[in-house]
Every structure is written in C-alpha cells, then in structure tokens.
Motif scaffolding. Sequence first.
Motif, PDB file in Angstrom:
ATOM      1  N   ILE A   8       0.843  -1.199   0.000  1.00  0.00           N
ATOM      2  CA  ILE A   8       0.000   0.000   0.000  1.00  0.00           C
ATOM      3  C   ILE A   8       0.877   1.247   0.000  1.00  0.00           C
ATOM      4  O   ILE A   8       0.584   2.232  -0.668  1.00  0.00           O
ATOM      5  CB  ILE A   8      -0.925   0.018   1.235  1.00  0.00           C
ATOM      6  CG1 ILE A   8      -1.794  -1.244   1.255  1.00  0.00           C
ATOM      7  CG2 ILE A   8      -1.792   1.271   1.244  1.00  0.00           C
ATOM      8  CD1 ILE A   8      -2.543  -1.434   2.552  1.00  0.00           C
ATOM      9  N   THR A  44       1.557   4.701  -2.779  1.00  0.00           N
ATOM     10  CA  THR A  44       1.141   5.964  -2.167  1.00  0.00           C
ATOM     11  C   THR A  44       2.310   6.946  -2.113  1.00  0.00           C
ATOM     12  O   THR A  44       2.184   8.109  -2.503  1.00  0.00           O
ATOM     13  CB  THR A  44       0.627   5.713  -0.732  1.00  0.00           C
ATOM     14  OG1 THR A  44      -0.284   4.624  -0.757  1.00  0.00           O
ATOM     15  CG2 THR A  44      -0.050   6.945  -0.175  1.00  0.00           C
ATOM     16  N   TRP A  94      -0.481  16.462   0.613  1.00  0.00           N
ATOM     17  CA  TRP A  94      -0.693  15.013   0.603  1.00  0.00           C
ATOM     18  C   TRP A  94      -0.057  14.360   1.830  1.00  0.00           C
ATOM     19  O   TRP A  94      -0.639  13.463   2.430  1.00  0.00           O
ATOM     20  CB  TRP A  94      -0.120  14.402  -0.677  1.00  0.00           C
ATOM     21  CG  TRP A  94      -0.944  14.686  -1.888  1.00  0.00           C
ATOM     22  CD1 TRP A  94      -0.652  15.560  -2.887  1.00  0.00           C
ATOM     23  CD2 TRP A  94      -2.208  14.114  -2.237  1.00  0.00           C
ATOM     24  NE1 TRP A  94      -1.651  15.570  -3.826  1.00  0.00           N
ATOM     25  CE2 TRP A  94      -2.615  14.686  -3.453  1.00  0.00           C
ATOM     26  CE3 TRP A  94      -3.032  13.165  -1.623  1.00  0.00           C
ATOM     27  CZ2 TRP A  94      -3.799  14.347  -4.082  1.00  0.00           C
ATOM     28  CZ3 TRP A  94      -4.220  12.824  -2.252  1.00  0.00           C
ATOM     29  CH2 TRP A  94      -4.590  13.424  -3.468  1.00  0.00           C
ATOM     30  N   VAL A 107      -1.765  12.144   4.943  1.00  0.00           N
ATOM     31  CA  VAL A 107      -1.329  10.835   5.438  1.00  0.00           C
ATOM     32  C   VAL A 107      -1.301  10.831   6.967  1.00  0.00           C
ATOM     33  O   VAL A 107      -1.646   9.843   7.607  1.00  0.00           O
ATOM     34  CB  VAL A 107       0.067  10.487   4.873  1.00  0.00           C
ATOM     35  CG1 VAL A 107       0.667   9.294   5.607  1.00  0.00           C
ATOM     36  CG2 VAL A 107      -0.026  10.175   3.389  1.00  0.00           C
ATOM     37  N   ILE A 109       5.120   4.790   4.721  1.00  0.00           N
ATOM     38  CA  ILE A 109       4.984   5.795   3.659  1.00  0.00           C
ATOM     39  C   ILE A 109       6.066   6.871   3.774  1.00  0.00           C
ATOM     40  O   ILE A 109       6.690   7.253   2.786  1.00  0.00           O
ATOM     41  CB  ILE A 109       3.582   6.436   3.697  1.00  0.00           C
ATOM     42  CG1 ILE A 109       2.517   5.395   3.316  1.00  0.00           C
ATOM     43  CG2 ILE A 109       3.498   7.635   2.748  1.00  0.00           C
ATOM     44  CD1 ILE A 109       1.101   5.915   3.360  1.00  0.00           C
ATOM     45  N   TYR A 147       8.656   7.787   0.977  1.00  0.00           N
ATOM     46  CA  TYR A 147       8.505   9.091   0.326  1.00  0.00           C
ATOM     47  C   TYR A 147       9.857   9.801   0.254  1.00  0.00           C
ATOM     48  O   TYR A 147      10.244  10.320  -0.795  1.00  0.00           O
ATOM     49  CB  TYR A 147       7.496   9.953   1.097  1.00  0.00           C
ATOM     50  CG  TYR A 147       7.549  11.405   0.705  1.00  0.00           C
ATOM     51  CD1 TYR A 147       6.946  11.852  -0.466  1.00  0.00           C
ATOM     52  CD2 TYR A 147       8.236  12.333   1.485  1.00  0.00           C
ATOM     53  CE1 TYR A 147       7.021  13.169  -0.841  1.00  0.00           C
ATOM     54  CE2 TYR A 147       8.303  13.657   1.117  1.00  0.00           C
ATOM     55  CZ  TYR A 147       7.701  14.075  -0.035  1.00  0.00           C
ATOM     56  OH  TYR A 147       7.787  15.381  -0.407  1.00  0.00           O
TER      57      TYR A 147
END
Lengths: 288, 358
Positions: A90, A94, A109, A113, A174, A178
Amino acid sequence: MKLHRLLLAPSLGTILIFMALPIAITTLYSVLTPAQYGGVIWEPSSEAYIRLLFERDIFDDTLTFNTDYLQILGRSVLQAGVATLLCLFIGLPTAWFIATRPAGQKSLWLMLVTVPYWVNLLVRTIALLLILRDEGPINRALHAIGLTDGPLPLAYNNFAIGLGLVSSFLPFMILPLYAAIERFDFSLLEAAYDLHANRRQAFFEVVLPILRPGLIAGGLLVFIPGIGSYLAPDILGGGKTLMLGNLIGMQFQGSRNWPFGAALSTILMAVTLIALFIIARRAAREDA
Amino acid sequence: MQDQEDACRLTGLGRTYGKGVSAHRALDRIDLTIRSNEFFTLLGPSGCGKTTLLRLIGGFDQPTVGEIAIFGRNVAGLPPEDRPVNTVFQTYALFPHLTVAQNVGFALRMLGRPKAEIAATVARMVALVGLEGMEHRRPDQLSGGQKQRVALARALAPGPKILLLDEPLSALDAKLRQRMRSELKALQRETGITFVFVTHDQDEALAMSDRIAVMQGGRVQQLGKPEEIYEAPANRFVADFIGGANLIPARIGAGGAMSEGLGVVPAKGDLGAEVTLAIRPERLAILPAGLQQPGDLGPLRVTERIYMGNELSFRLEGASVPLHVTLPRGGLRGAQDFAPGDSVCLRAEPGAIRVLAS
C-alpha cells in the motif's frame, strides 16, 4: 570536563534513565524467582526461560516440550511480517504518488497521510472495531444489499488484527519511502528504458535497489512495533488470539509472573536485535 | 560509406506544450534528414528545441505532429526500449547501485543476452573508452571524465544504430572538454555509428560535426557543414550565434551598400533594399585613417583595446552600431597597434562581407 561534552548530557541521561535502566531491570527480573502476588524474590532462577519451551508437571516435576509460547512468538512474527508486506504494497504506490506531485502539493498530501494520527491510537483501534463488528456498517451494508445472509466474521480474528496493524503503522512505511523516492533521480528511469529495460525490469533492476534504504527503514519501523503490538490484538482480536505483546502484558497483570514477562520481553528484544544486526551486516556488505 | 540509407528522417515534426493561449511551440514542423555514419549536431541556445528534438528521437516524448523514421522504419508510438537508439544523458544517469561493468552490461542483460557475450562486450567497451581496471568501481568512486566514459560505453554496448548525446560535455571542466571532443570524434569514426549530438557550444559543434543544424525558436535556421555555417551564415541569428559578427544595417545603392558612417561598402543586392551586412571580426584589417582607400570602412574611432592573450580586439565607434575587430597576436607583428582615441579605418578581406536580408 569540557563544555561540549556537557552538551551530550541531556540525551545521555535520557537514554540511561528511560532505556538502559529499564532494559537492565527487565533482563535482571527475567532471571529471578516470581513472588506470589507480582514482583520478584531476589533468588536467581532460570525457570522463566525453561517455561518458554517446556511444561513442568505439577506432580513429578518432569519437563515436557511445549510449543504454546513458541507458537505465540511465531504468530507475532508472522502477523507483523504480513502487516509489513501489506504496508509495503500500500505504502510504495502511495509514496510514489505523493513524491511525484508538483512541489506545492506534496506537503498537503503528506499532511493527509498523517491526519488520522492526530487521533489517539486507542480511539482509532476501537473505531476500527466498531466498523468491523457484526452490527457494524460494513456488515449492515452487505446485508442491506442482500450480498450476505448473516454477518461476516470481520472482527475478533487475525484478519482484524492485521488490519489494525496496517492502519496503525502505515505512515511509518509511507514516510521513509517518500523520502527515498523524493531523492530518486528520475533520469535513471529514462536511462533504464533507453537501455532496453521494460517497465518490470526497470522497476526491479533500478527503482527497487535504489529505494532499498527506504524500504528497509520503513520495513523496520512497521515490523518492530508490529511484533510487540498490544492494542490491536487486545481489542481487535478480542483477546482470543494472543500475540507476544498481550502475553507479556498478562504476565504483569493477571498472571503476576513478572520474571516470565521479563523473559518474554528479553527474548522479543533479542529477536529484534538479531534481525537488525543481520540487515545491517547485509547492507554494509552490499555497499562495500 | 557502404550504407547510404538515411539514419533518421524527420518529417513535419512538431511538438507543442500546453493548450490554447499558453501553448508553447517547442518544435515547429521540422524537416530534417540525418545521414548514416554522420556526426550530426543540433546547435542552439537553451530553449531552441534541440533537446526536445533529441527526446522525440529517443522516444522519451511523443510528437504533436509529424513523423520520425529510423533507418526507414516509422517509430511512432515505439517506446524508448524498442528503438535502436541509445542515449548519453547530460547528467550521465549512471546507476549508482551498479559497478562500472554492470552499468555497461545493463542493456545486454535487459535484452537477455548470454552471460559470456555480455562479459565479452563489456570488456570491449570498457577498453574502447579506456577504463580498464575500473570495472568494479561504483559511479560515486569515479571522476567526472570517467563517469562520462562509462555513460558512453553503456550507451554503445547494445550496439545502437544511432547514438544520441545530450550536452554530454557540459559538466566537464574546460581542459577535459577539449580532450573528450577529439575522443568523441574518434569514437564516432571507429564505431561507424551515427551520432546525434546536442550542444549550445559552437566551438564543440564546429570542431566535431560533419553537419550542423543551427536551431532557434523551434526551427532549423541553417543546415550545413561547419564551414558553410560559419563562412556563409544564412541569416542574422546564425551569423551572430556562431562566432559573433558585426551586423550593420545598410541600404543597397548604386555601386554598393550605403551605411551611416561607413560610406559605400562593396556589396550586391536589389537596388534600394534594406539589408544587414555581416562581417566576422577576424576578417577585418585595421589601418590608420590616413591610409583609407575606396571600399574601406571608415573613418572610425577606437574606443576600447582588449588584450586577450592569443588575440587582440578593438571596439570602434563612428558607424550606426559599434564595430569589433579581432586580430590574432601574430597579426600585430609588423602591423601598427592602436590606442583608444585613434582614428582608423577597416579593410575587409575579399568575400568577407555578407549581405543578409534584414
């Protein structure tokens, strides 16, 4: 003592008091004898570690091999592992999506999150339970449109625990991903295509290896708290499926066997440290 | 040349970014043929469309209109990995997690070639660019020049029919850039591969190219051999961009072009036409005003003397625009030096004055 050494004092003090000391106490308690109503008697004993693997017959004191606790340890590793993989599947798309937005949109964004995490974990876990339970909105909706006759068993099982772990720890996957994708030089992707790589090859041969530090960081940040998680199994598993965190909690509350709880904590810590060590060694070797 | 087939033919190629009033026409219906085995250069200032053109050939971007044929085959819609074309990127784009050998062998590995073949090709390519002994280093252990060579070897390894080079020398220091120029040219001759080279550096373009397309505003301004581009610029832009030129407004009259302060300059054209005279600064001789003859430009006044080591340059006023003259240092020997304030005239070499439409 020079001043610049004093600058380290606050952090060293914090580590000493809140990390080193509790670890030392835990390890020490694991080799002592349990007192009847909690606490310990200052008498050395390896009983806690023996109990992990063997069952002592209460009549003749013989030891028989018992895998109950190993199963719980294994289940915890498995649950955390599955949750880590799910977070990866996931989290990677993302993080990729966020990192490839125009500069001005990224922070928005990223904030989205983290928004759910402004709410306490306990509240979020209970909210998830309310959604999953038999009378929850999912089961009601499925029933209303005639897809199911009775409620689906969504809550109080491994599925619910896994879902709880994923929703608790997803941002920890994430965010490092990122950061890794943000630093990724997209001309490398063009170079890969130019050099006759198809999409799959470009992903596995160029993107994944370069994102590896981010993948490892995210994986550890999900796996380590996942393996010792307490809330998700306790609430979403309904206390039926034990994970290591709950087993440890029980030893200090209901069972009042502090040394056994301490021994379990020590084992958990050891497993985690060994895993970290192996990963660090492999990373160092591949960078050499 | 055994292969007379065209390497790359562009027909009515256009690329527009954005829509409506904010649309930007990066390429404006380009027709261009790049011959086989040719060192072809796209030269122009930044934003002229040269990189867009390269990306279209490489398949990284799709044209809005027009066609690209590579060795006779229309490559519309073909992704980069399926084109017989490889690219040397401006920033090299070496894979940081792979060694030199793995970088060079990457394309062959992606194509699923046998290991022995990959090893042999890698060894040959590494030798070709002179990187023997560096096979097991990682890109971050290489100097800029070495990275450049790895990028070259990596792009040449799969045996492309066309090699695209996107300002590959711009990240190198001046000395290394000089050396890589000759190496690139030699490499092109050795491999016989068509090179399409993008640069904003006219010296690079002139030194290496078989043919140059000078680009500006999404169009090809002039196409030709380096000598043609330099000696016979087609318009004001080319004359000014390549090597610099004195661009003097003039009107064609009887017996020559009339220009303010310069008298009658020997030039041909339609009577009464407004034109621009283009004269290279190094194709003028500078003389004391007293020696002026018919056909010489002047009289003019020296306003600046600029010493640049290998050459000496003067700035002159008295015409409608300031004029520049450049003399090689050798050219001064025996000739007179001048100082600001001196009154002089200019004598153009035969054929040095070009008449351009205004």
